[in-house]
Design a protein around this motif. Structure first.
Motif, PDB file in Angstrom:
ATOM      1  N   TRP A  87       6.726   0.769  26.077  1.00 55.83           N
ATOM      2  CA  TRP A  87       6.806   1.525  24.830  1.00 55.83           C
ATOM      3  C   TRP A  87       5.537   2.341  24.615  1.00 55.83           C
ATOM      4  O   TRP A  87       5.600   3.491  24.197  1.00 55.83           O
ATOM      5  CB  TRP A  87       7.061   0.598  23.647  1.00 55.83           C
ATOM      6  CG  TRP A  87       7.358   1.336  22.379  1.00 55.83           C
ATOM      7  CD1 TRP A  87       8.393   2.191  22.154  1.00 55.83           C
ATOM      8  CD2 TRP A  87       6.600   1.286  21.190  1.00 55.83           C
ATOM      9  NE1 TRP A  87       8.319   2.666  20.869  1.00 55.83           N
ATOM     10  CE2 TRP A  87       7.242   2.129  20.246  1.00 55.83           C
ATOM     11  CE3 TRP A  87       5.443   0.604  20.804  1.00 55.83           C
ATOM     12  CZ2 TRP A  87       6.759   2.316  18.964  1.00 55.83           C
ATOM     13  CZ3 TRP A  87       4.974   0.788  19.519  1.00 55.83           C
ATOM     14  CH2 TRP A  87       5.622   1.633  18.613  1.00 55.83           C
ATOM     15  N   LEU A  88       4.384   1.756  24.933  1.00 60.63           N
ATOM     16  CA  LEU A  88       3.124   2.503  24.778  1.00 60.63           C
ATOM     17  C   LEU A  88       3.113   3.737  25.688  1.00 60.63           C
ATOM     18  O   LEU A  88       2.719   4.827  25.261  1.00 60.63           O
ATOM     19  CB  LEU A  88       1.921   1.603  25.060  1.00 60.63           C
ATOM     20  CG  LEU A  88       1.673   0.510  24.014  1.00 60.63           C
ATOM     21  CD1 LEU A  88       0.552  -0.421  24.465  1.00 60.63           C
ATOM     22  CD2 LEU A  88       1.369   1.113  22.649  1.00 60.63           C
ATOM     23  N   VAL A  89       3.560   3.575  26.927  1.00 58.66           N
ATOM     24  CA  VAL A  89       3.644   4.733  27.828  1.00 58.66           C
ATOM     25  C   VAL A  89       4.655   5.740  27.282  1.00 58.66           C
ATOM     26  O   VAL A  89       4.392   6.947  27.249  1.00 58.66           O
ATOM     27  CB  VAL A  89       4.002   4.303  29.266  1.00 58.66           C
ATOM     28  CG1 VAL A  89       4.388   5.496  30.126  1.00 58.66           C
ATOM     29  CG2 VAL A  89       2.822   3.565  29.897  1.00 58.66           C
ATOM     30  N   GLY A  90       5.791   5.262  26.820  1.00 65.21           N
ATOM     31  CA  GLY A  90       6.802   6.150  26.255  1.00 65.21           C
ATOM     32  C   GLY A  90       6.283   6.943  25.072  1.00 65.21           C
ATOM     33  O   GLY A  90       6.526   8.147  24.961  1.00 65.21           O
ATOM     34  N   ILE A  91       5.539   6.299  24.196  1.00 62.04           N
ATOM     35  CA  ILE A  91       5.006   6.973  23.000  1.00 62.04           C
ATOM     36  C   ILE A  91       3.887   7.943  23.392  1.00 62.04           C
ATOM     37  O   ILE A  91       3.826   9.066  22.882  1.00 62.04           O
ATOM     38  CB  ILE A  91       4.526   5.939  21.965  1.00 62.04           C
ATOM     39  CG1 ILE A  91       5.712   5.096  21.470  1.00 62.04           C
ATOM     40  CG2 ILE A  91       3.813   6.615  20.809  1.00 62.04           C
ATOM     41  CD1 ILE A  91       6.904   5.887  20.986  1.00 62.04           C
ATOM     42  N   VAL A  92       3.013   7.538  24.297  1.00 64.94           N
ATOM     43  CA  VAL A  92       1.921   8.424  24.720  1.00 64.94           C
ATOM     44  C   VAL A  92       2.474   9.693  25.365  1.00 64.94           C
ATOM     45  O   VAL A  92       1.928  10.782  25.188  1.00 64.94           O
ATOM     46  CB  VAL A  92       0.952   7.672  25.666  1.00 64.94           C
ATOM     47  CG1 VAL A  92       0.004   8.625  26.363  1.00 64.94           C
ATOM     48  CG2 VAL A  92       0.168   6.618  24.877  1.00 64.94           C
ATOM     49  N   THR A  93       3.596   9.558  26.078  1.00 68.60           N
ATOM     50  CA  THR A  93       4.157  10.731  26.757  1.00 68.60           C
ATOM     51  C   THR A  93       4.706  11.771  25.787  1.00 68.60           C
ATOM     52  O   THR A  93       4.920  12.920  26.189  1.00 68.60           O
ATOM     53  CB  THR A  93       5.258  10.328  27.761  1.00 68.60           C
ATOM     54  OG1 THR A  93       6.331   9.687  27.053  1.00 68.60           O
ATOM     55  CG2 THR A  93       4.703   9.422  28.845  1.00 68.60           C
ATOM     56  N   ILE A  94       4.911  11.408  24.535  1.00 67.89           N
ATOM     57  CA  ILE A  94       5.305  12.406  23.538  1.00 67.89           C
ATOM     58  C   ILE A  94       4.240  13.500  23.477  1.00 67.89           C
ATOM     59  O   ILE A  94       4.561  14.676  23.292  1.00 67.89           O
ATOM     60  CB  ILE A  94       5.495  11.768  22.147  1.00 67.89           C
ATOM     61  CG1 ILE A  94       6.685  10.811  22.152  1.00 67.89           C
ATOM     62  CG2 ILE A  94       5.710  12.852  21.083  1.00 67.89           C
ATOM     63  CD1 ILE A  94       6.815   9.996  20.874  1.00 67.89           C
ATOM     64  N   GLY A  95       2.994  13.115  23.674  1.00 67.09           N
ATOM     65  CA  GLY A  95       1.891  14.080  23.631  1.00 67.09           C
ATOM     66  C   GLY A  95       2.058  15.204  24.643  1.00 67.09           C
ATOM     67  O   GLY A  95       1.706  16.351  24.360  1.00 67.09           O
ATOM     68  N   ALA A  96       2.603  14.905  25.810  1.00 70.10           N
ATOM     69  CA  ALA A  96       2.816  15.963  26.813  1.00 70.10           C
ATOM     70  C   ALA A  96       3.809  16.988  26.284  1.00 70.10           C
ATOM     71  O   ALA A  96       3.640  18.190  26.501  1.00 70.10           O
ATOM     72  CB  ALA A  96       3.310  15.360  28.123  1.00 70.10           C
ATOM     73  N   GLY A  97       4.819  16.523  25.594  1.00 69.11           N
ATOM     74  CA  GLY A  97       5.783  17.451  25.007  1.00 69.11           C
ATOM     75  C   GLY A  97       5.187  18.235  23.848  1.00 69.11           C
ATOM     76  O   GLY A  97       5.346  19.452  23.759  1.00 69.11           O
TER      77      GLY A  97
END
Length: 159
Positions: free
Chosen positions: A103-113
């Motif tokens: 979940w932490l990786v999933g949430i952090v990847t929002i930043g790339a978008g």
């Protein structure tokens, strides 16, 4: 080593598939538009020219295979995030996958978008130039949470 790589790849693919199924579900139940990966493909194509940010990707020179490139990029990024998860969580996570690292990786990847892809497409930082930025941000959060569930669930299935 090969075992870690293939598991990471499968985890990224599984999570991306679940995210795509989520988009289909939202489309079928709520009439939400399906993702259009052609602009993403066009954006990736223009990266080779050193152009990262566009005022409007729709005005950029089209690329004949941009839809296919967009789909390839979508899955390649999903695979990359699966690899990043395994690197960050460590190989032991593959034996006993837990939701929090995924979940932490999933949430952090929002930043790339929010800070790369959306401004790259001309949508502004965190979709600020869209008609309803907060709705886009909420759906980004939900989609990346579903992606995280896919990371975790795929890891559980293949452990």
């Amino acid at each position: 080593m090969f075992d870690l790589i293939w598991r990471s790849i499968v985890i990224g693919i599984g999570a991306t598939v679940l995210m795509d199924l989520w988009a289909i579900l939202l489309h079928k139940i709520f009439g939400q538009n399906l993702p259009n990966w052609a602009p993403v493909g066009r954006w990736f194509w223009h990266l080779q020219e050193g152009r990262v940010f566009h005022d409007d990707i729709g005005q950029a020179k089209p690329y004949e295979h941009e839809l296919a490139l967009g789909w390839i990029a979508h899955y390649a990024v999903g695979i990359l995030y699966g690899i990043i998860l395994v690197i960050v969580a460590g190989p032991s996570w593959l034996a006993y996958p837990t939701f929090l690292p995924a979940w932490l990786v999933g949430i952090v990847t929002i930043g790339a978008g929010w800070f790369l892809l959306q401004p790259g497409l001309g949508l502004g930082w965190a979709a600020s130039k869209t008609p309803n930025p907060n709705k886009v941000r909420l759906f980004n959060f939900l989609a990346h949470t579903v992606f995280a569930i896919g990371l975790w669930g795929t890891a559980l299935i293949i452990r």
